[in-house]
Design an enzyme around this catalytic site. Structure first.
Site, PDB file in Angstrom:
ATOM      1  N   ARG A  54     -41.192-100.238  39.405  1.00  0.00           N
ATOM      2  CA  ARG A  54     -40.445-101.438  39.031  1.00  0.00           C
ATOM      3  C   ARG A  54     -39.788-102.049  40.267  1.00  0.00           C
ATOM      4  O   ARG A  54     -39.585-101.386  41.275  1.00  0.00           O
ATOM      5  CB  ARG A  54     -39.366-101.097  38.003  1.00  0.00           C
ATOM      6  CG  ARG A  54     -39.879-100.455  36.725  1.00  0.00           C
ATOM      7  CD  ARG A  54     -38.708-100.082  35.819  1.00  0.00           C
ATOM      8  NE  ARG A  54     -39.139 -99.490  34.558  1.00  0.00           N
ATOM      9  CZ  ARG A  54     -39.237 -98.185  34.337  1.00  0.00           C
ATOM     10  NH1 ARG A  54     -38.953 -97.330  35.311  1.00  0.00           N
ATOM     11  NH2 ARG A  54     -39.617 -97.723  33.160  1.00  0.00           N
TER      12      ARG A  54
ATOM     13  N   LYS B 171     -35.031 -95.895  35.515  1.00  0.00           N
ATOM     14  CA  LYS B 171     -33.989 -96.298  34.571  1.00  0.00           C
ATOM     15  C   LYS B 171     -33.121 -95.110  34.184  1.00  0.00           C
ATOM     16  O   LYS B 171     -33.610 -93.993  34.079  1.00  0.00           O
ATOM     17  CB  LYS B 171     -34.626 -96.906  33.307  1.00  0.00           C
ATOM     18  CG  LYS B 171     -35.209 -98.301  33.526  1.00  0.00           C
ATOM     19  CD  LYS B 171     -35.686 -98.882  32.211  1.00  0.00           C
ATOM     20  CE  LYS B 171     -36.155-100.332  32.399  1.00  0.00           C
ATOM     21  NZ  LYS B 171     -36.608-100.918  31.127  1.00  0.00           N
TER      22      LYS B 171
ATOM     23  N   HIS C 148     -43.541-107.607  38.222  1.00  0.00           N
ATOM     24  CA  HIS C 148     -43.964-106.887  37.025  1.00  0.00           C
ATOM     25  C   HIS C 148     -45.453-107.090  36.736  1.00  0.00           C
ATOM     26  O   HIS C 148     -46.086-106.233  36.120  1.00  0.00           O
ATOM     27  CB  HIS C 148     -43.116-107.310  35.823  1.00  0.00           C
ATOM     28  CG  HIS C 148     -42.702-106.164  34.972  1.00  0.00           C
ATOM     29  ND1 HIS C 148     -41.833-105.176  35.401  1.00  0.00           N
ATOM     30  CD2 HIS C 148     -43.052-105.807  33.708  1.00  0.00           C
ATOM     31  CE1 HIS C 148     -41.658-104.285  34.445  1.00  0.00           C
ATOM     32  NE2 HIS C 148     -42.396-104.634  33.416  1.00  0.00           N
TER      33      HIS C 148
ATOM     34  N   ARG D 124     -47.198-104.380  38.372  1.00  0.00           N
ATOM     35  CA  ARG D 124     -47.048-103.148  37.572  1.00  0.00           C
ATOM     36  C   ARG D 124     -48.043-103.163  36.413  1.00  0.00           C
ATOM     37  O   ARG D 124     -48.691-102.154  36.118  1.00  0.00           O
ATOM     38  CB  ARG D 124     -45.608-103.063  37.066  1.00  0.00           C
ATOM     39  CG  ARG D 124     -45.275-101.828  36.228  1.00  0.00           C
ATOM     40  CD  ARG D 124     -43.759-101.784  36.047  1.00  0.00           C
ATOM     41  NE  ARG D 124     -43.325-100.963  34.933  1.00  0.00           N
ATOM     42  CZ  ARG D 124     -43.080 -99.659  35.001  1.00  0.00           C
ATOM     43  NH1 ARG D 124     -43.282 -99.008  36.135  1.00  0.00           N
ATOM     44  NH2 ARG D 124     -42.651 -98.999  33.950  1.00  0.00           N
TER      45      ARG D 124
ATOM     46  N   HIS E 201     -42.199 -94.510  31.482  1.00  0.00           N
ATOM     47  CA  HIS E 201     -41.842 -94.949  30.135  1.00  0.00           C
ATOM     48  C   HIS E 201     -41.247 -93.786  29.342  1.00  0.00           C
ATOM     49  O   HIS E 201     -41.714 -92.650  29.465  1.00  0.00           O
ATOM     50  CB  HIS E 201     -43.075 -95.475  29.392  1.00  0.00           C
ATOM     51  CG  HIS E 201     -43.509 -96.829  29.835  1.00  0.00           C
ATOM     52  ND1 HIS E 201     -44.778 -97.321  29.620  1.00  0.00           N
ATOM     53  CD2 HIS E 201     -42.843 -97.808  30.490  1.00  0.00           C
ATOM     54  CE1 HIS E 201     -44.872 -98.533  30.111  1.00  0.00           C
ATOM     55  NE2 HIS E 201     -43.720 -98.855  30.643  1.00  0.00           N
TER      56      HIS E 201
ATOM     57  N   TYR F 263     -50.862-101.722  26.893  1.00  0.00           N
ATOM     58  CA  TYR F 263     -51.926-101.906  27.881  1.00  0.00           C
ATOM     59  C   TYR F 263     -53.302-101.583  27.312  1.00  0.00           C
ATOM     60  O   TYR F 263     -54.309-102.042  27.841  1.00  0.00           O
ATOM     61  CB  TYR F 263     -51.662-101.017  29.104  1.00  0.00           C
ATOM     62  CG  TYR F 263     -50.419-101.414  29.851  1.00  0.00           C
ATOM     63  CD1 TYR F 263     -50.375-102.586  30.597  1.00  0.00           C
ATOM     64  CD2 TYR F 263     -49.273-100.624  29.792  1.00  0.00           C
ATOM     65  CE1 TYR F 263     -49.224-102.957  31.266  1.00  0.00           C
ATOM     66  CE2 TYR F 263     -48.112-100.995  30.472  1.00  0.00           C
ATOM     67  CZ  TYR F 263     -48.102-102.160  31.202  1.00  0.00           C
ATOM     68  OH  TYR F 263     -46.961-102.532  31.858  1.00  0.00           O
TER      69      TYR F 263
END
Length: 297
Positions: A150, A174, A243, A246, A269, A278
């Protein structure tokens, strides 16, 4: 007791949400408090019921908010009342009025991605100069596409984040979750070239890998400009953001047969559902291949 302030502090210091997330939660909560005050004359957490939350949802839709925005705002209220229920002894709240409400459906938007040959063309065919800025910008694109990290993760990278012998990179994701992901061998020569020119022309900077000509850490807007300027040379894709690289990373891995769970871990994730979007893109690709290759396609 100011429960709103306590909730925001809970998000900051216990949940360790990002500053952007905390600001979004605060705005949503302030908006809901204002609506309740206008509707019933005051805001009392013990008087908020499902009907009041439903009326707020209706008012948001009438004011033109998208289903995605409405869902996010309701998630904020759910989280707030979960927090109040944890502190029921002082708050007096025992039920969550935002639970089990019908919400507007979000139409899934497939992530845009750059075709693999276009990215190879960008990185291999002399689009970047050999001076400090050119080498740095090429490294930015190569890291984003080569690792799928990210933007926020890219900004935190240091020279010490790399295990150049093992071709591994340590990323802080994150909620301060750390993960180690492999990177292409082709990054090492470019990384070494960048470090040499950076240390010679700008100076050694231990706190940030990527810096400006003045030796200051790069920032979000600079990365966006680099990505947009670079992608404009090889794709007509409307959205040209970090992004998108990504998305391209994940899509190309799955197109090559990578396991979905493995891609989930590489992307950082927390759940498989975030990665599954995806598969829609890869299924479309497989369908095109089938139509072209199968005798009855």
């Amino acid at each position: 007791m100011n429960y709103q302030e306590s909730f925001i502090n809970y998000l900051k210091y216990e949940k360790r949400n990002s500053s952007h997330t905390v600001i979004a939660y605060k705005k949503d909560l302030d908006q809901f408090v204002l609506f309740c005050t206008e509707m019933v004359g005051e805001f009392d957490v013990k008087r908020v019921d499902t009907k009041l939350v439903r009326n707020w949802i209706v008012s948001l839709m009438e004011r033109g908010y998208t289903p995605r925005s409405v869902n996010r705002k309701v998630s904020t209220i759910k989280a707030y009342f979960r927090f109040l229920m944890k502190n029921a002894e002082t708050s007096g709240v025992e039920t969550n009025p935002a639970i089990n409400l019908p919400l507007p459906k979000i139409r899934k938007k497939l992530p845009g991605f750059v075709e693999e040959n276009n990215l190879h063309h960008l990185l291999d065919d002399g689009f970047f100069s050999d001076d400090f800025r050119g080498v740095r910008d090429k490294l930015i694109i190569t890291l984003l596409y080569g690792t799928g990290i990210r933007l926020a993760e890219l900004l935190k990278l240091k020279e010490s984040s790399f295990d150049m012998k093992g071709y591994l990179i340590k990323v802080l994701g994150k909620r301060q979750k750390e993960r180690i992901i492999p990177y292409p061998r082709s990054i090492n020569p470019l990384l070494q070239q960048y470090l040499e020119i950076r240390n010679r022309e700008v100076g050694y900077t231990p706190d940030a890998l990527l810096v400006t000509e003045k030796g200051e850490p790069v920032y979000e807007k600079l990365i966006y400009r680099v990505v947009k300027r670079s992608l404009e040379m090889v794709t007509s894709l409307e959205k040209k953001s970090p992004h998108v690289l990504r998305h391209s990373y994940a899509t190309h891995l799955l197109n090559k047969g990578a396991d979905l769970n493995a891609v989930k871990e590489l992307l950082g994730h927390s759940s498989l559902s975030a990665t599954q979007i995806y598969t829609h893109t890869t299924f479309e690709k497989l369908h095109d291949i089938y139509k072209q290759a199968h005798p009855r396609g």
